[in-house]
Motif scaffolding. Structure first.
Motif, PDB file in Angstrom:
ATOM      1  N   ARG A   3       0.841  -1.188   0.000  1.00  0.00           N
ATOM      2  CA  ARG A   3       0.000   0.000   0.000  1.00  0.00           C
ATOM      3  C   ARG A   3       0.883   1.247   0.000  1.00  0.00           C
ATOM      4  N   ASN A   4       0.430   2.268  -0.698  1.00  0.00           N
ATOM      5  CA  ASN A   4       1.160   3.536  -0.830  1.00  0.00           C
ATOM      6  C   ASN A   4       2.420   3.400  -1.677  1.00  0.00           C
ATOM      7  N   GLN A   5       2.596   2.262  -2.322  1.00  0.00           N
ATOM      8  CA  GLN A   5       3.731   2.094  -3.219  1.00  0.00           C
ATOM      9  C   GLN A   5       3.230   2.037  -4.654  1.00  0.00           C
ATOM     10  N   ILE A   6       3.912   2.741  -5.545  1.00  0.00           N
ATOM     11  CA  ILE A   6       3.519   2.826  -6.950  1.00  0.00           C
ATOM     12  C   ILE A   6       4.755   2.617  -7.803  1.00  0.00           C
ATOM     13  N   ASN A   7       4.571   2.613  -9.096  1.00  0.00           N
ATOM     14  CA  ASN A   7       5.719   2.475  -9.986  1.00  0.00           C
ATOM     15  C   ASN A   7       5.389   3.138 -11.321  1.00  0.00           C
ATOM     16  N   TYR A   8       5.813   4.379 -11.460  1.00  0.00           N
ATOM     17  CA  TYR A   8       5.562   5.143 -12.671  1.00  0.00           C
ATOM     18  C   TYR A   8       6.864   5.722 -13.203  1.00  0.00           C
ATOM     19  N   SER A   9       6.927   5.843 -14.506  1.00  0.00           N
ATOM     20  CA  SER A   9       8.038   6.573 -15.125  1.00  0.00           C
ATOM     21  C   SER A   9       8.000   8.022 -14.640  1.00  0.00           C
ATOM     22  N   ALA A  10       9.146   8.542 -14.232  1.00  0.00           N
ATOM     23  CA  ALA A  10       9.199   9.927 -13.756  1.00  0.00           C
ATOM     24  C   ALA A  10       8.755  10.898 -14.841  1.00  0.00           C
ATOM     25  N   ASN A  11       9.151  10.646 -16.079  1.00  0.00           N
ATOM     26  CA  ASN A  11       8.735  11.532 -17.175  1.00  0.00           C
ATOM     27  C   ASN A  11       7.216  11.632 -17.258  1.00  0.00           C
ATOM     28  N   ASP A  12       6.549  10.494 -17.088  1.00  0.00           N
ATOM     29  CA  ASP A  12       5.084  10.479 -17.157  1.00  0.00           C
ATOM     30  C   ASP A  12       4.475  11.229 -15.971  1.00  0.00           C
ATOM     31  N   VAL A  13       5.056  11.068 -14.804  1.00  0.00           N
ATOM     32  CA  VAL A  13       4.518  11.734 -13.611  1.00  0.00           C
ATOM     33  C   VAL A  13       4.658  13.258 -13.719  1.00  0.00           C
ATOM     34  N   TRP A  14       5.806  13.720 -14.202  1.00  0.00           N
ATOM     35  CA  TRP A  14       6.001  15.166 -14.357  1.00  0.00           C
ATOM     36  C   TRP A  14       5.053  15.725 -15.422  1.00  0.00           C
ATOM     37  N   ALA A  15       4.827  14.967 -16.489  1.00  0.00           N
ATOM     38  CA  ALA A  15       3.883  15.399 -17.521  1.00  0.00           C
ATOM     39  C   ALA A  15       2.466  15.464 -16.954  1.00  0.00           C
ATOM     40  N   ALA A  16       2.102  14.450 -16.163  1.00  0.00           N
ATOM     41  CA  ALA A  16       0.769  14.430 -15.555  1.00  0.00           C
ATOM     42  C   ALA A  16       0.589  15.576 -14.574  1.00  0.00           C
ATOM     43  N   SER A  17       1.650  15.923 -13.856  1.00  0.00           N
ATOM     44  CA  SER A  17       1.548  17.033 -12.899  1.00  0.00           C
ATOM     45  C   SER A  17       1.311  18.349 -13.618  1.00  0.00           C
ATOM     46  N   PHE A 103       3.710   7.348  -2.878  1.00  0.00           N
ATOM     47  CA  PHE A 103       2.733   8.418  -3.007  1.00  0.00           C
ATOM     48  C   PHE A 103       3.198   9.736  -2.391  1.00  0.00           C
ATOM     49  N   MET A 104       4.123   9.693  -1.457  1.00  0.00           N
ATOM     50  CA  MET A 104       4.634  10.951  -0.906  1.00  0.00           C
ATOM     51  C   MET A 104       5.364  11.745  -1.987  1.00  0.00           C
ATOM     52  N   ASP A 105       6.218  11.051  -2.735  1.00  0.00           N
ATOM     53  CA  ASP A 105       6.911  11.699  -3.858  1.00  0.00           C
ATOM     54  C   ASP A 105       5.906  12.145  -4.923  1.00  0.00           C
ATOM     55  N   PHE A 106       4.956  11.287  -5.214  1.00  0.00           N
ATOM     56  CA  PHE A 106       3.922  11.565  -6.199  1.00  0.00           C
ATOM     57  C   PHE A 106       3.169  12.843  -5.831  1.00  0.00           C
ATOM     58  N   GLY A 107       2.780  12.942  -4.554  1.00  0.00           N
ATOM     59  CA  GLY A 107       2.041  14.110  -4.078  1.00  0.00           C
ATOM     60  C   GLY A 107       2.862  15.382  -4.132  1.00  0.00           C
ATOM     61  N   MET A 108       4.143  15.275  -3.836  1.00  0.00           N
ATOM     62  CA  MET A 108       4.977  16.460  -3.888  1.00  0.00           C
ATOM     63  C   MET A 108       5.142  16.966  -5.313  1.00  0.00           C
ATOM     64  N   ILE A 109       5.324  16.047  -6.256  1.00  0.00           N
ATOM     65  CA  ILE A 109       5.448  16.454  -7.657  1.00  0.00           C
ATOM     66  C   ILE A 109       4.179  17.164  -8.119  1.00  0.00           C
TER      67      ILE A 109
END
Length: 221
Positions: A3-17, A103-109
């Motif tokens: 739980r609270n663990q994910i796995n996404y390409s950083a490029n995709d996460v920054w684009a989504a943000s 998700f902590m990193d995800f939320g910060m981005i």
């Protein structure tokens, strides 16, 4: 996967943000601010990633990359011994990750496009102040009370000192600086102020500013 663990390409996460930021009208909505009318940036990002970034165009991806590169570039500040906030240190570390796994990193981005925009505005104001300061000269003597017509160049809220720091240019092109817990005018506001000279400062580039205290607004022009 825990739980609270994910796995996404950083490029995709920054684009989504970047896309979430634009979809929310260039606003950052926190997770606890969700209502029937607004959706947190983090939740929008998750949906975009689940949809394989459907609707995220090249321009938006470039914005996400620009935000990421801005925080990557902070490495040079560290190498030069410059002070950096804990927030910027965390953002810099995130910008170097190729995969986002919690998700902590995800939320910060999710919050960083807004922070990036603020940083760009601040940099523009700093550049303007540097330009204005090229012809600035010290005014008044220490403890002298002055009445000045000024144009605001920057208003900055310091959470550390719980006050606003204001930089302004006088009608004679001298740059003044003062702090206030109550005065927070917008950039380019023209004011008539009264203040006491606290001192004069010259930075490493030879740019001169006059520091004031006990400042009062006499009139907004």
């Amino acid at each position: 996967m825990r739980r609270n663990q994910i796995n996404y390409s950083a490029n995709d996460v920054w684009a989504a943000s970047a896309k979430a930021y634009l979809m929310n009208g260039k606003t950052y909505i926190k997770a606890n601010e969700k209502t029937d009318e607004v959706t947190p940036n983090r939740d929008i990002m998750k949906q975009l990633l689940d949809d394989n970034l459907k609707g995220v165009d090249a321009t938006t991806k470039t914005l996400g990359e620009n935000v990421r590169q801005h925080y990557k570039a902070l490495t040079f500040k560290v190498l030069n011994g410059a002070w950096m906030s804990d927030f910027d240190k965390s953002a810099m570390a995130l910008a170097d990750k190729d995969t986002i796994t919690n998700f902590m990193d995800f939320g910060m981005i999710a919050s960083l496009p807004k922070a990036y925009d603020r940083a760009i505005v601040k940099k523009g104001q700093e550049d303007r102040i540097a330009e204005e300061s090229k012809t600035s000269t010290a005014i008044g003597k220490v403890k002298q009370r002055l009445e000045l017509d000024v144009t605001v160049l920057r208003t900055f809220l310091s959470h550390k000192y719980n006050c606003y720091f204001i930089t302004a240019k006088t009608s004679t092109d001298s740059v003044v600086f003062f702090a206030s817990s109550t005065i927070h005018p917008k950039v380019d506001t023209e004011l008539k102020i009264k203040g006491t000279v606290k001192g004069h400062r010259t930075d490493d580039d030879g740019l001169v500013t006059t520091q004031l205290n006990r400042v009062k607004i006499m009139e907004e022009v």
